[in-house]
Design an enzyme around this catalytic site. Structure first.
Site, PDB file in Angstrom:
ATOM      1  N   GLU A  50     -32.154  32.728 -32.563  1.00 53.44           N
ATOM      2  CA  GLU A  50     -31.090  33.284 -33.413  1.00 53.44           C
ATOM      3  C   GLU A  50     -30.849  32.468 -34.672  1.00 53.44           C
ATOM      4  O   GLU A  50     -30.461  33.016 -35.718  1.00 53.44           O
ATOM      5  CB  GLU A  50     -29.789  33.402 -32.609  1.00 53.44           C
ATOM      6  CG  GLU A  50     -29.809  34.465 -31.531  1.00 53.44           C
ATOM      7  CD  GLU A  50     -30.299  33.954 -30.193  1.00 53.44           C
ATOM      8  OE1 GLU A  50     -30.205  34.694 -29.194  1.00 53.44           O
ATOM      9  OE2 GLU A  50     -30.790  32.795 -30.135  1.00 53.44           O
ATOM     10  N   PHE A 112     -19.201  36.459 -18.546  1.00 55.72           N
ATOM     11  CA  PHE A 112     -20.577  36.022 -18.773  1.00 55.72           C
ATOM     12  C   PHE A 112     -20.934  36.174 -20.246  1.00 55.72           C
ATOM     13  O   PHE A 112     -20.722  37.217 -20.843  1.00 55.72           O
ATOM     14  CB  PHE A 112     -21.527  36.851 -17.900  1.00 55.72           C
ATOM     15  CG  PHE A 112     -22.978  36.538 -18.111  1.00 55.72           C
ATOM     16  CD1 PHE A 112     -23.502  35.299 -17.743  1.00 55.72           C
ATOM     17  CD2 PHE A 112     -23.829  37.473 -18.683  1.00 55.72           C
ATOM     18  CE1 PHE A 112     -24.835  34.995 -17.939  1.00 55.72           C
ATOM     19  CE2 PHE A 112     -25.166  37.186 -18.880  1.00 55.72           C
ATOM     20  CZ  PHE A 112     -25.677  35.950 -18.512  1.00 55.72           C
ATOM     21  N   GLN A 113     -21.457  35.106 -20.818  1.00 60.29           N
ATOM     22  CA  GLN A 113     -21.861  35.040 -22.228  1.00 60.29           C
ATOM     23  C   GLN A 113     -20.698  35.345 -23.181  1.00 60.29           C
ATOM     24  O   GLN A 113     -20.880  35.957 -24.225  1.00 60.29           O
ATOM     25  CB  GLN A 113     -23.054  35.968 -22.508  1.00 60.29           C
ATOM     26  CG  GLN A 113     -24.352  35.471 -21.863  1.00 60.29           C
ATOM     27  CD  GLN A 113     -25.588  36.165 -22.375  1.00 60.29           C
ATOM     28  OE1 GLN A 113     -25.546  37.315 -22.807  1.00 60.29           O
ATOM     29  NE2 GLN A 113     -26.718  35.468 -22.327  1.00 60.29           N
ATOM     30  N   LYS A 162     -18.671  44.990 -26.675  1.00 62.31           N
ATOM     31  CA  LYS A 162     -19.632  45.985 -26.210  1.00 62.31           C
ATOM     32  C   LYS A 162     -19.014  47.359 -26.012  1.00 62.31           C
ATOM     33  O   LYS A 162     -19.646  48.387 -26.310  1.00 62.31           O
ATOM     34  CB  LYS A 162     -20.288  45.502 -24.909  1.00 62.31           C
ATOM     35  CG  LYS A 162     -21.445  46.386 -24.462  1.00 62.31           C
ATOM     36  CD  LYS A 162     -22.226  45.785 -23.317  1.00 62.31           C
ATOM     37  CE  LYS A 162     -23.432  46.652 -22.954  1.00 62.31           C
ATOM     38  NZ  LYS A 162     -24.256  46.051 -21.885  1.00 62.31           N
ATOM     39  N   MET A 481     -36.943  10.478 -45.011  1.00 64.16           N
ATOM     40  CA  MET A 481     -35.741  10.055 -45.720  1.00 64.16           C
ATOM     41  C   MET A 481     -34.943   9.052 -44.899  1.00 64.16           C
ATOM     42  O   MET A 481     -34.344   8.122 -45.441  1.00 64.16           O
ATOM     43  CB  MET A 481     -34.878  11.261 -46.084  1.00 64.16           C
ATOM     44  CG  MET A 481     -33.776  10.944 -47.070  1.00 64.16           C
ATOM     45  SD  MET A 481     -34.385  10.293 -48.653  1.00 64.16           S
ATOM     46  CE  MET A 481     -34.841  11.807 -49.497  1.00 64.16           C
TER      47      MET A 481
END
Length: 573
Positions: A50, A112-113, A162, A481
């Protein structure tokens, strides 16, 4: 007509002219993915993480006049995306992120999630929405695009539970522009303030124009070039503003700041009138603010965001407005006033004489080698082979600074990098977004062996969609760096900056179906780059350049030091 929430999302994306959506499916967004399956207005690009979806959407926007769109699921889908959102936010990139959320009734139940998407993203978005009623969905989507692209641009997130994607309501197509009573950014600059700026410029003996990413975002490069031509003043552009003014113009003095040119930094410090255009005086540009303010000068600051003006440096003439609109009026008024009151030509000539003396330092010169590949040399050869016309994406580190210094950008939106947040791992997903937006252009990724491994899984995405960027890995086997700072400030104690157990990049990229080349001799650098861009024009090519491990980025202004307290090379340590 009546549509469910998922179909409304898809309809709204089509209304906004979206051509590509970068995303990764999950339970909370499956109705939206089902709606995507049934349409053909835009193409979905399946990434492998993602974070890469948001980076790709970000670069899609940076390299075009379109708004990038990313689609992620709830919970870890969203948290994986946060780095990409924060990256875009720091650089004021317009983008819309659509995130799935658990059903409305489950919010707050540790489902959940589930995560607090609005709370997590609030500090790193321009605005965010949680849609609780399907009837509000279409208007929310339209407002998201409007907010993202107007005023100071930025990412806007729409969090959709959802159950909202399955619920139905009447859908009314978009009619006219979005109007929000509580949000009306100023576009036109105050004419009185613009007149003051004109008078300051006419009275200036040592004028300087300092341009930033706001010039690029507002499509004001032409107006900036006109201002420089009218005034005869030197111009410097920040890391985010590279390409806003042509690097091959005699009046261009290079990039200012921590790794800017000697002439740019000295000119910034010693001018008597400074016109800041779409720039924010950040710490990497002016260094220590007290040191910067030691020299008396008049400052005009043009920016669409009033909160950016006088935030770090007190200015004399603030002008709030869209950079393009302000410059158009400034140029017109200056032309009229200059006809009556000519500028100080003798003083300006003396100013340029001083600048050319500073240029004589040749601060970007470096010692070549017949046996070791110098990273600067790779960038110079890339510029030659591509004619300076490629889109160049960059990861973060030494290679980023060398690309900024040695690839001379003459056009805006060709330099795609993470300036404000300094996010490693953006280079490859940035290239994906750039190529989707500019399919017929050359795209080069400048990276290091550390950065590339942060999102190297996107080689799979490139294979699936037959994307063909050329990846130039400046491989010095160090986190370059970090190593440089450890050498200079930490007594050469290289704590955890050496990259051990590197993969065989050639074999790795070949396993994804791409072309891999390993280059360890200076004489092979140019032929390899030509082979990549000509022979393998339609293939992704990974060029693993084994570079000099000891090379540092010069000039350098150490953290906390003044703009002119530069180290020009190792001899200054």
């Amino acid at each position: 007509m009546e549509l469910n929430g998922a179909d409304i999302v898809v309809r709204c994306l089509a209304e906004e002219g979206v051509d590509h959506v970068f995303g990764y499916p999950g339970g909370a967004v499956l109705y939206i993915y089902d709606a995507i399956y049934k349409q053909d207005n835009f193409k979905h690009v399946l990434v492998r993480h993602e974070q890469a979806a948001v980076h790709a959407a970000d670069a899609y926007s940076r390299s075009s006049d379109k708004i990038g769109v990313a689609l992620v699921t709830s919970g870890p889908g969203l948290t994986n995306a946060v780095t990409g959102i924060a990256t875009a936010y720091m650089d004021s990139i317009p983008m819309v992120i659509i995130s799935g959320q658990v059903p409305t009734a489950a919010i707050g139940e540790d489902a959940f999630q589930e995560c607090d998407t609005v709370g997590i993203t609030r500090p790193c978005v321009k605005h965010n929405f949680l849609v609780r009623d399907v009837k509000d969905l279409a208007e929310t989507m339209r407002r998201a695009f409007y907010i993202a692209k107007t005023g100071r641009p930025g990412p806007v997130l729409v969090d959709i539970p959802k159950d909202i994607t399955v619920a139905s309501c009447k859908f009314t197509p978009k009619r006219g522009e979005v109007k929000m009573r509580s949000y009306a950014p100023v576009v036109k600059g105050h004419q009185g303030q613009i007149k003051k700026a004109v008078q300051m410029l006419l009275a200036a003996e040592r004028p300087m124009i300092y341009a930033g990413g706001g010039v690029v975002l507002s499509e004001a490069s032409e107006e900036l070039r006109e201002l420089v031509a009218l005034t005869g003043a030197p111009c410097t552009t920040t890391l985010m503003g590279l390409g806003a003014f042509p690097a091959n113009d005699d009046k261009y003095v290079g990039m200012p700041g921590m790794h800017g040119t000697y002439e740019a930094n000295m000119s910034m410090q010693n001018c008597d009138v400074l016109i800041a255009v779409g720039a924010r005086f950040d710490d990497r540009v002016i260094g220590n603010t007290k040191h910067f303010s030691q020299n008396p000068r008049k400052i005009v600051h043009i920016d669409i965001d009033p909160s950016s003006i006088s935030k770090r440096v007190r200015v004399d003439v603030p002008i709030v407005g869209n950079v393009k609109d302000v410059l158009l009026e400034l140029n017109t008024l200056y032309s009229q006033a200059a006809a009556e009151t000519p500028a100080h030509k003798e003083a300006l000539a003396k100013w340029w004489q001083q600048i050319n003396t500073w240029r004589g330092k040749q601060c970007l010169s470096y010692e070549g080698s017949d046996t070791l590949i110098k990273p600067q040399f790779v960038i110079e050869k890339l510029w030659e082979v591509t004619g300076g016309n490629a889109f160049v994406t960059s990861d973060v580190g030494q290679h980023q600074m060398w690309a900024a210094q040695y690839y001379r950008f003459n056009h805006p939106r060709r330099w795609i990098n993470s300036g404000g947040l300094g996010t490693m791992g953006v280079g490859l997903p940035y290239a994906m977004g750039v190529q989707m937006a500019n399919p017929d252009s050359d795209v080069a990724v400048i990276t290091g062996e550390g950065s590339i491994q942060m999102n190297i899984q996107e080689l799979s995405t490139c294979s699936q969609y037959r994307l063909s960027p050329k990846v130039l890995c400046l491989n010095n086997r160090y986190l370059g760096m970090v190593r440089q700072w450890q050498q200079i400030d930490y007594g050469s104690r290289y704590s955890e900056s050496y990259v051990d157990a590197l993969p065989d990049f050639v074999k790795l990229v070949e396993s994804y179906g791409h072309v891999g080349l390993r280059i360890d001799k200076p004489a092979d650098v140019e032929p390899a780059i030509r082979e990549a861009f000509i022979k393998h024009k339609d293939r992704l090519v990974f060029l693993d350049f084994i570079t000099d491990q000891t090379e540092n980025v010069w000039p350098m202004v150490k953290a906390g030091r003044g703009l002119t307290e530069m180290l020009l090379g190792s001899e200054d340590l």
